[in-house]
Design a protein around this motif. Sequence first.
Motif, mmCIF file in Angstrom:
data_model
loop_
_atom_site.group_PDB
_atom_site.id
_atom_site.type_symbol
_atom_site.label_atom_id
_atom_site.label_comp_id
_atom_site.label_asym_id
_atom_site.label_seq_id
_atom_site.Cartn_x
_atom_site.Cartn_y
_atom_site.Cartn_z
ATOM 1 N N THR A 58 0.779 22.268 28.482
ATOM 2 C CA THR A 58 0.928 23.329 27.494
ATOM 3 C C THR A 58 1.581 22.761 26.244
ATOM 4 O O THR A 58 2.622 22.103 26.322
ATOM 5 N N VAL A 59 0.948 23.019 25.105
ATOM 6 C CA VAL A 59 1.414 22.453 23.839
ATOM 7 C C VAL A 59 1.545 23.552 22.791
ATOM 8 O O VAL A 59 0.653 24.396 22.655
ATOM 9 N N ILE A 60 2.643 23.541 22.047
ATOM 10 C CA ILE A 60 2.803 24.417 20.891
ATOM 11 C C ILE A 60 2.611 23.577 19.636
ATOM 12 O O ILE A 60 3.230 22.523 19.481
ATOM 13 N N VAL A 61 1.749 24.061 18.749
ATOM 14 C CA VAL A 61 1.554 23.413 17.446
ATOM 15 C C VAL A 61 1.876 24.436 16.374
ATOM 16 O O VAL A 61 1.233 25.488 16.293
ATOM 17 N N THR A 62 2.859 24.160 15.546
ATOM 18 C CA THR A 62 3.210 25.095 14.477
ATOM 19 C C THR A 62 2.387 24.797 13.229
ATOM 20 O O THR A 62 2.035 23.649 12.951
ATOM 21 N N GLY A 63 2.069 25.864 12.490
ATOM 22 C CA GLY A 63 1.370 25.691 11.224
ATOM 23 C C GLY A 63 0.037 24.994 11.352
ATOM 24 O O GLY A 63 -0.176 23.942 10.742
ATOM 25 N N CYS A 64 -0.888 25.590 12.095
ATOM 26 C CA CYS A 64 -2.140 24.865 12.381
ATOM 27 C C CYS A 64 -3.386 25.627 11.964
ATOM 28 O O CYS A 64 -4.415 25.554 12.632
ATOM 29 N N THR A 65 -3.321 26.345 10.854
ATOM 30 C CA THR A 65 -4.515 27.034 10.359
ATOM 31 C C THR A 65 -5.312 26.170 9.394
ATOM 32 O O THR A 65 -6.412 26.548 8.981
ATOM 33 N N SER A 66 -4.772 25.017 9.013
ATOM 34 C CA SER A 66 -5.486 24.126 8.102
ATOM 35 C C SER A 66 -4.915 22.723 8.233
ATOM 36 O O SER A 66 -3.945 22.493 8.960
ATOM 37 N N MET A 85 -1.131 28.225 19.258
ATOM 38 C CA MET A 85 -1.125 28.099 17.804
ATOM 39 C C MET A 85 -0.054 29.025 17.246
ATOM 40 O O MET A 85 -0.207 30.248 17.254
ATOM 41 N N ALA A 86 1.036 28.445 16.781
ATOM 42 C CA ALA A 86 2.154 29.225 16.248
ATOM 43 C C ALA A 86 2.038 29.251 14.730
ATOM 44 O O ALA A 86 2.353 28.274 14.050
ATOM 45 N N CYS A 87 1.583 30.386 14.189
ATOM 46 C CA CYS A 87 1.207 30.434 12.784
ATOM 47 C C CYS A 87 1.749 31.678 12.091
ATOM 48 O O CYS A 87 1.909 32.737 12.701
ATOM 49 N N ARG A 88 1.969 31.534 10.798
ATOM 50 C CA ARG A 88 2.434 32.670 10.006
ATOM 51 C C ARG A 88 1.318 33.677 9.779
ATOM 52 O O ARG A 88 1.528 34.883 9.825
ATOM 53 N N SER A 89 0.097 33.186 9.515
ATOM 54 C CA SER A 89 -1.051 34.062 9.294
ATOM 55 C C SER A 89 -1.839 34.197 10.597
ATOM 56 O O SER A 89 -2.621 33.311 10.960
ATOM 57 N N VAL A 90 -1.646 35.296 11.280
ATOM 58 C CA VAL A 90 -2.323 35.525 12.556
ATOM 59 C C VAL A 90 -3.828 35.672 12.346
ATOM 60 O O VAL A 90 -4.635 35.171 13.130
ATOM 61 N N LEU A 116 8.337 30.236 10.274
ATOM 62 C CA LEU A 116 9.473 29.330 10.426
ATOM 63 C C LEU A 116 10.536 29.497 9.348
ATOM 64 O O LEU A 116 11.617 28.922 9.465
ATOM 65 N N SER A 117 10.258 30.277 8.326
ATOM 66 C CA SER A 117 11.279 30.528 7.311
ATOM 67 C C SER A 117 12.173 31.698 7.689
ATOM 68 O O SER A 117 13.172 31.983 7.029
ATOM 69 N N SER A 118 11.806 32.394 8.778
ATOM 70 C CA SER A 118 12.534 33.594 9.210
ATOM 71 C C SER A 118 13.195 33.359 10.562
ATOM 72 O O SER A 118 12.514 33.144 11.567
ATOM 73 N N ILE A 140 5.187 20.564 18.980
ATOM 74 C CA ILE A 140 4.841 19.805 17.776
ATOM 75 C C ILE A 140 5.261 20.595 16.544
ATOM 76 O O ILE A 140 4.715 21.669 16.250
ATOM 77 N N HIS A 141 6.223 20.052 15.827
ATOM 78 C CA HIS A 141 6.681 20.657 14.570
ATOM 79 C C HIS A 141 5.804 20.123 13.441
ATOM 80 O O HIS A 141 6.095 19.101 12.819
ATOM 81 N N ASN A 142 4.724 20.851 13.181
ATOM 82 C CA ASN A 142 3.780 20.421 12.156
ATOM 83 C C ASN A 142 3.887 21.227 10.865
ATOM 84 O O ASN A 142 3.637 20.708 9.783
ATOM 85 N N ALA A 143 4.250 22.503 10.972
ATOM 86 C CA ALA A 143 4.259 23.389 9.802
ATOM 87 C C ALA A 143 5.159 22.846 8.696
ATOM 88 O O ALA A 143 6.218 22.281 8.959
#
Length: 339
Positions: A58-66, A85-90, A116-118, A140-143
């Motif tokens: 199981t992997v979490i990737v932040t900020g992965c819409t682009s 996929m942990a993203c601000r824009s669902v 991640l800003s909140s 994975i802290h990508n955002a």
Amino acid sequence: MIVAESWGAHYLLWIFPFLIIIGLLAILGFIGFLFAIRLYAQYTCGMFRDKTNMDGKTVIVTGCTSGIGKETAKDLAKRGAKVIMACRSVEAAEKLRDDIIESTKNPKVIVKKLDLSSFSSIRQFAEDIKKTEDKLDVLIHNAGYAGSFSKKKSEDDIELTMATNHYGPFLLTHLLIDLLKKSTPSRVVVVASSLYRIATVDLENPNPVDKFPAYLYYASKEANILFTKELARRLEGTGVTANCLHPGLIDSGIWRNVPFPLSWGLLLIVKGFFKTPRQGCQTTVMLAVDEKLEKVTGKYFSDCGESTVSSAASDPGRAKKLWEISETIVKLEESDPKI
């Protein structure tokens, strides 16, 4: 006099086509030069070619819409991992999720809301993960956020660049650390940048609302490295590793915030010299899946190989001080897990 003028006009008519040809050749030569540089970048950048399977992971990737986050999520899904996929824009993430599932034939791709800003959004996300997931193999802290000249603050009154790029990942790691420890061997992967060298984290001004975001992006990348170094030190012997990386200069959406007219010249450079997102995700994927790196921790990688950082970015004293400052900034609670 008339003869001289006629001769001059005749000369201009004669030379003008040659000037046009020379100009066209110069333009074509410049385009060819950019193309050659792009080919060179493509064939010399590090590529992770191992076919490691991630079934059951199981992997979490932040900020992965682009960008490289999108390519990272797609690569891991292709390997069989359960990708969150942990993203601000669902909305954007759900559309991409459907594309990833269709292309990889892996239905284990999930979208969850995370800004991640909140700090409240981070806590809600972490609580959801702890309730719904019984393991977490890779975080994975990508955002990342990169502003230009417009100064902005988060809802927690924190400068937006530092809130998104450093303090958010710092808090999220704390809140998920017990799940990572339960899932050992597990990994934390932090996407930094070698451009950290042109800026410095100001430890005397940890909430730099008075500074330009364009500068603070690079400072936040040094913070990423300092955070990773201290995290690895504190997690030594737990079975959880922490490494960071420079993905390369990437042709991604992060450059869209560059204002006109600088964006015109930058576009030529980006298209001619920078990596594609697919090329840029290679080191992230390697750190997430390479079995040979299972016990490697506290290191900095670039182009799928270990690299070095400046003495300032590897200073344990600065790393420890930033950690202690960050604990205060994110307002860790008594009930929060400790690292």
